[in-house]
Design an enzyme around this catalytic site. Structure first.
Site, PDB file in Angstrom:
ATOM      1  N   CYS A  36     -30.513  -2.499  -3.387  1.00 19.14           N
ATOM      2  CA  CYS A  36     -31.500  -1.783  -3.007  1.00 19.14           C
ATOM      3  C   CYS A  36     -31.649  -2.291  -1.797  1.00 19.14           C
ATOM      4  CB  CYS A  36     -33.188  -2.400  -4.222  1.00 19.14           C
ATOM      5  SG  CYS A  36     -32.149  -2.465  -5.768  1.00 19.14           S
ATOM      6  N   CYS A 317       2.044  -9.343   9.643  1.00 21.27           N
ATOM      7  CA  CYS A 317       3.035  -7.830   9.950  1.00 21.27           C
ATOM      8  C   CYS A 317       1.586  -6.991  11.139  1.00 21.27           C
ATOM      9  CB  CYS A 317       2.301  -7.404   8.745  1.00 21.27           C
ATOM     10  SG  CYS A 317       0.757  -7.110   7.829  1.00 21.27           S
TER      11      CYS A 317
END
Length: 356
Positions: A36, A317
Site C-alpha cells: 500500500c 561471469c
C-alpha cells in the site's frame, strides 16, 4: 542512490496515513499479502505484520500484490484506462503470459506499454509479469502455516510458469528430505537492484538479480540439482554474503570468501572455477577460458556455461567479454555488466545508479 526514511519515521507516517510520503516508500502487509501507499485508508495492521519497500518492483518480487483500495501502482498520477485494465487482467491471473501479439489483440500497442512501464514502474512490462509470477510463488511459501501446507497442499495451481518446477522440487514432504536440509531464499538489496540469494547448509547456491529473464529457469535447475524444499530464511553463509556484497559495492572487498555450492556438469564446474580465478578489475575472453581449460575451439561452449552461472558477482561471469573487447551478453543486463566492470576499475559507487 535513493535512501528511505528511518523505520521509525516510516512507521509514524503510516500510522498517521501521511499522504506526503506517498511515492517515498511502500508498505507490505504480511497478513493480507498486499502492498500500500502510506496514505492507504484500509484497516491498520499490527506493527509486526508490516515491512517497508522503496519501489513497487521490490514489493512485487517479495510476493505482494497491489492494494485495490489505494492503488499504489498509480502513485504519481492515475494511469490511462488501458493500463489499469491491463494490470487488473494480470492480477486476476498472475500466470498469464502476454506477448506482443496478445497485447495487439487487446488493442494495446506493445511499444506504448513498454514506455509506460519503464517510466512509471522502473521495469519492463514483461519484468512486471515475471515479478507477479515469482512473487506469487514465493508468497505461497512465505505465508503458509507450515512447510507441508505451503509446499504440498497449495500445489501452485495458479502459477503455470512454476508448477512443474515446484512439483519436481517438492516431490516429497520436507521432513523426509535427505539430511533434513532445505534451500533458504532471501532478498539482498544492492545499488544495482534487489537480488535473490539461495543457500543450503553447505553454502550459497544462487545469487541473481530478481528481474533476470532466466531466473525461473535457474530456479528449476536448482530444484532438479538439489531436490530440496525452498523456504524463506537465513543461513550463516547468507549473512556472510550480505556483508561481502556490501563490501564489494563499497569498493572495500575484492575477493569473496563465502562458501559456495555450484553443482553442474564437469565442464560447467570447470568453467565456473575458472571464472573465480579472474582477478578483480580484469577481464578474460571466452577463448582465454577455453585455452586455460585446454579445450581450444570451445569458446561457444564456454559462453554457454558462463551464461548458466547461478551465482552472479561472486562467480564473476561479468568479467568475461568477447575477443574483440566488446561486452558480449549478461543475464542481469548489459548495463549492469558495464557498471560492475567500472566499479572494479575504481568508479565511485555513487555513479552506478546515475549511469543506468
Amino acid at each position: 542512490m535513493h535512501t528511505s526514511p528511518s523505520t521509525q519515521e516510516m512507521e509514524k507516517a503510516f500510522r498517521e496515513r501521511d499522504g506526503s510520503y506517498d511515492g517515498v516508500f511502500l508498505i507490505g502487509v504480511k497478513t493480507t499479502g498486499v502492498f500500500c501507499r502510506p496514505s492507504c485508508r484500509s484497516r491498520m495492521p499490527l506493527a509486526q505484520n508490516i515491512e517497508f519497500f522503496q519501489t513497487t518492483r521490490e514489493a512485487l518480487f517479495a510476493g505482494y500484490r497491489p492494494c485495490l483500495r489505494c492503488r499504489p501502482m498509480e502513485a504519481g498520477g492515475s494511469l490511462p484506462d488501458w493500463a489499469t485494465s491491463l494490470l487488473e487482467k494480470i492480477e486476476r491471473n498472475p500466470s498469464l503470459r502476454l506477448r506482443d501479439a496478445d497485447l495487439e489483440a487487446l488493442g494495446v500497442e506493445p511499444a506504448r506499454v513498454r514506455r509506460l512501464f519503464a517510466k512509471r514502474f522502473g521495469m519492463t512490462f514483461q519484468a512486471y509479469c515475471r515479478a507477479r509470477r515469482l512473487g506469487k510463488a514465493f508468497d505461497e511459501i512465505k505465508n503458509g502455516r507450515g512447510l507441508d501446507d505451503a509446499v504440498l497442499d497449495h500445489g501452485y495451481e495458479s502459477h503455470s510458469g512454476f508448477r512443474e518446477a515446484f512439483l519436481k522440487q517438492f516431490g516429497k514432504p520436507p521432513g523426509k528430505v535427505r539430511d533434513g536440509d532445505y534451500l533458504r531464499a532471501a532478498w539482498i538489496e544492492t545499488p544495482l537492484g534487489p537480488m535473490i540469494a539461495g543457500a543450503t547448509d553447505g553454502g550459497i547456491c544462487l545469487l541473481e538479480f530478481v528481474d533476470r529473464r532466466a531466473l525461473e529457469a535457474q530456479l528449476e535447475t536448482l530444484a532438479s540439482r538439489f531436490r530440496l524444499p525452498l523456504v524463506p530464511g537465513e543461513t550463516e553463509s547468507m549473512k556472510t554474503l550480505r556483508d561481502e556484497i556490501a563490501g564489494y559495492f563499497e569498493g572495500r572487498l575484492k575477493r569473496f570468501s563465502v562458501s559456495l555450492q555450484f553443482p553442474g556438469t564437469d565442464f560447467q564446474v570447470k568453467v565456473w572455477q575458472a571464472l573465480t580465478r579472474i582477478p578483480y578489475g580484469e577481464t578474460r575472453s571466452y577463448e582465454d577460458i577455453a585455452r586455460e581449460l585446454g579445450v581450444r575451439g570451445a569458446s561457444r561452449a564456454v559462453g554457454h556455461a558462463n551464461g548458466q552461472n547461478r551465482i552472479a558477482i561472486v562467480i564473476p561471469c561479468h568479467r568475461v567479454v568477447n575477443k574483440n573487447g566488446e561486452l558480449g551478453g549478461y543475464g542481469g543486463g548489459l548495463w549492469r555488466k558495464k557498471l560492475l566492470l567500472e566499479l572494479e576499475r575504481g568508479s565511485p559507487i555513487g555513479n552506478l545508479r546515475q549511469a543506468q
